[in-house]
Design a protein around this motif. Structure first.
Motif, PDB file in Angstrom:
ATOM      1  N   ARG A   1      16.260  15.799  31.640  1.00 54.59           N
ATOM      2  CA  ARG A   1      15.200  15.789  30.626  1.00 54.59           C
ATOM      3  C   ARG A   1      14.755  14.358  30.344  1.00 54.59           C
ATOM      4  O   ARG A   1      13.554  14.080  30.242  1.00 54.59           O
ATOM      5  CB  ARG A   1      15.709  16.445  29.334  1.00 54.59           C
ATOM      6  CG  ARG A   1      14.629  16.572  28.243  1.00 54.59           C
ATOM      7  CD  ARG A   1      15.209  17.157  26.974  1.00 54.59           C
ATOM      8  NE  ARG A   1      16.100  16.225  26.315  1.00 54.59           N
ATOM      9  CZ  ARG A   1      15.690  15.264  25.472  1.00 54.59           C
ATOM     10  NH1 ARG A   1      14.405  15.113  25.207  1.00 54.59           N
ATOM     11  NH2 ARG A   1      16.561  14.475  24.897  1.00 54.59           N
TER      12      ARG A   1
ATOM     13  N   ILE B   1      11.171  12.440  30.990  1.00 50.04           N
ATOM     14  CA  ILE B   1      10.480  11.655  29.968  1.00 50.04           C
ATOM     15  C   ILE B   1      10.116  10.272  30.502  1.00 50.04           C
ATOM     16  O   ILE B   1       9.008   9.766  30.267  1.00 50.04           O
ATOM     17  CB  ILE B   1      11.349  11.542  28.693  1.00 50.04           C
ATOM     18  CG1 ILE B   1      11.389  12.886  27.972  1.00 50.04           C
ATOM     19  CG2 ILE B   1      10.817  10.451  27.760  1.00 50.04           C
ATOM     20  CD1 ILE B   1      12.286  12.908  26.749  1.00 50.04           C
TER      21      ILE B   1
ATOM     22  N   GLN C   1       7.156  10.738  32.943  1.00 50.14           N
ATOM     23  CA  GLN C   1       5.917  10.989  32.200  1.00 50.14           C
ATOM     24  C   GLN C   1       5.458   9.734  31.464  1.00 50.14           C
ATOM     25  O   GLN C   1       4.267   9.414  31.430  1.00 50.14           O
ATOM     26  CB  GLN C   1       6.143  12.111  31.196  1.00 50.14           C
ATOM     27  CG  GLN C   1       6.376  13.480  31.811  1.00 50.14           C
ATOM     28  CD  GLN C   1       6.687  14.524  30.739  1.00 50.14           C
ATOM     29  OE1 GLN C   1       5.926  14.708  29.799  1.00 50.14           O
ATOM     30  NE2 GLN C   1       7.822  15.184  30.876  1.00 50.14           N
TER      31      GLN C   1
ATOM     32  N   ASN D   1       4.254  16.049  25.194  1.00 51.24           N
ATOM     33  CA  ASN D   1       5.553  15.639  24.660  1.00 51.24           C
ATOM     34  C   ASN D   1       5.366  14.862  23.359  1.00 51.24           C
ATOM     35  O   ASN D   1       4.672  13.842  23.331  1.00 51.24           O
ATOM     36  CB  ASN D   1       6.290  14.775  25.699  1.00 51.24           C
ATOM     37  CG  ASN D   1       7.700  14.454  25.271  1.00 51.24           C
ATOM     38  OD1 ASN D   1       7.922  13.691  24.344  1.00 51.24           O
ATOM     39  ND2 ASN D   1       8.679  15.035  25.962  1.00 51.24           N
ATOM     40  N   LYS D   2       5.986  15.323  22.280  1.00 51.07           N
ATOM     41  CA  LYS D   2       5.767  14.730  20.962  1.00 51.07           C
ATOM     42  C   LYS D   2       6.328  13.314  20.852  1.00 51.07           C
ATOM     43  O   LYS D   2       5.768  12.470  20.141  1.00 51.07           O
ATOM     44  CB  LYS D   2       6.379  15.626  19.884  1.00 51.07           C
ATOM     45  CG  LYS D   2       5.641  16.947  19.691  1.00 51.07           C
ATOM     46  CD  LYS D   2       6.213  17.732  18.530  1.00 51.07           C
ATOM     47  CE  LYS D   2       5.420  19.027  18.312  1.00 51.07           C
ATOM     48  NZ  LYS D   2       5.952  19.813  17.168  1.00 51.07           N
TER      49      LYS D   2
END
Length: 290
Positions: free
Chosen positions: A45, A49, A52, A232-233
Motif C-alpha cells: 500500500r 502511495i 502515485q 487518495n486523501k
C-alpha cells in the motif's frame, strides 16, 4: 517564530548565528526527519502511495511552473524581477513549514508523500531553477544527489525497499535530531522577520501582488485540478498544502548568488510567510474539510 523574533530584537541572536542555525537545520535536522519518515514497515500500500505521489508530483510541478511563467505578464513584471517572481512562485517552502503541518495531520504516510514531492521539486530547482536565476544550461547531477535532503530521501527509500530498520540508539538519535526540524525552522523564520524592515516592505504594491499570486491565485487554480484528479486523501491533502505554501527561502540564496537580488527575494519570502499564517489554514479548510 515569536521566540526567534524576540531573540533577535533582544540582541541574543545575531544574523551570522542565524546562518549557523540554518546549516544545522538543512544539513542535520531536516535530513534526519526525511530519513526517519521513510522508516515505515514495508507494505505494498505504501509502495502504491509512493508511485502515485511520484506521478502526481511531476504533474503538479509542471502545472505550477506553467502558471508561474504566465502570472508575471498579468502584473507586467519585467527584467530580473520577473525571474524572482517565477522562482518564488514555483519553489515553495514545503519542507520547513510543510513538515510540521503534514506530520501532524497525516503522520508518516503523509511525510513519505512529502519526501517524494520534494525529490521532484529539487529536480526542477537544480534544472529549471538554475537556468532561471543564472542562465546556465549545464545540469550537475552530482550537486543534486549530494544535497542533504535529496541524499536522505534516496537513502530513506533504499532502506524502505530493502526492509532495513534503523532500530535502537541510531534510530532514537536520528528521531531526536529530526524532532528539531519544526521548532528550529520556525525559530529561524521568526529571526528572519526581525531582520526585515516590515513597514518598508508592506508599503510596496508588488509585495501584495506577489502574495496574492503565490497564496491565493495559485491555490485557486491548482486545488480544483488536484481534487478532480486525485482520489487518495493523503496525497490530495499533501498537494493541497503544498499549493498553499509561501515562497521558499532557497529562492533568496539563488537570487543572491546568481542575480544579486537576494534582498528582493527575501522580501517576497518573508511577506508571503507572514500572510500564509492566515491563508494556509483557510485553503486547507476550504479544500479538504468543506
Amino acid at each position: 517564530m515569536l521566540t526567534g523574533f524576540l531573540l533577535v530584537k533582544c540582541h541574543s541572536l545575531r544574523e551570522d548565528q542565524t546562518g549557523g542555525l540554518s546549516n544545522v537545520l538543512t544539513k542535520a535536522a531536516l535530513p534526519a526527519t526525511i530519513l526517519m519518515s521513510c522508516q515505515i514497515p514495508f507494505n505494498w500500500r505504501i509502495v502504491s502511495i509512493i508511485g502515485q505521489s511520484a506521478i502526481v508530483s511531476l504533474l503538479f510541478m509542471i502545472l505550477t511552473l506553467v502558471v508561474s511563467l504566465l502570472v508575471p505578464h498579468i502584473f507586467h513584471v519585467q527584467g530580473s524581477l520577473k525571474s524572482i517572481w517565477i522562482g518564488c512562485c514555483t519553489f515553495s517552502n514545503i519542507l520547513f513549514i510543510g513538515i510540521p503541518i503534514i506530520g501532524a495531520i497525516y503522520g508518516k504516510t503523509g511525510l513519505i508523500t512529502l519526501v517524494t514531492y520534494n525529490a521532484f521539486s529539487n529536480l526542477f530547482l537544480f534544472t529549471f531553477g538554475l537556468k532561471l536565476y543564472s542562465g546556465q544550461t549545464q545540469f550537475e547531477w552530482r550537486k543534486l544527489l549530494l544535497t542533504p535532503a535529496i541524499f536522505a530521501s534516496f537513502l530513506g527509500f533504499m532502506l524502505f525497499f530493502a526492509k532495513i530498520s534503523l532500530a535502537g540508539p541510531v534510530g532514537q538519535a536520528l528521531t531526536s535530531l529530526g524532532n528539531m526540524t519544526a521548532p528550529l525552522s520556525m525559530l529561524i523564520t521568526g529571526a528572519l522577520f526581525a531582520g526585515t524592515d516590515i513597514k518598508k516592505v508592506f508599503r510596496r504594491l508588488d509585495i501584495y501582488q506577489f502574495c496574492f499570486t503565490r497564496l491565493v491565485l495559485l491555490p485557486t487554480i491548482l486545488v480544483p485540478l488536484l481534487k478532480l484528479g486525485i482520489q487518495n486523501k493523503v496525497i490530495l491533502g499533501v498537494m493541497v498544502i503544498a499549493a498553499a505554501m509561501p515562497a521558499g527561502a532557497i529562492n533568496t540564496a539563488m537570487a543572491e548568488l546568481y542575480a544579486g537580488q537576494g534582498e528582493r527575494a527575501s522580501e517576497y519570502v518573508v511577506s508571503s510567510t507572514v500572510f500564509s499564517m492566515l491563508t494556509i489554514p483557510l485553503v486547507a479548510y476550504l479544500s479538504l474539510f468543506v
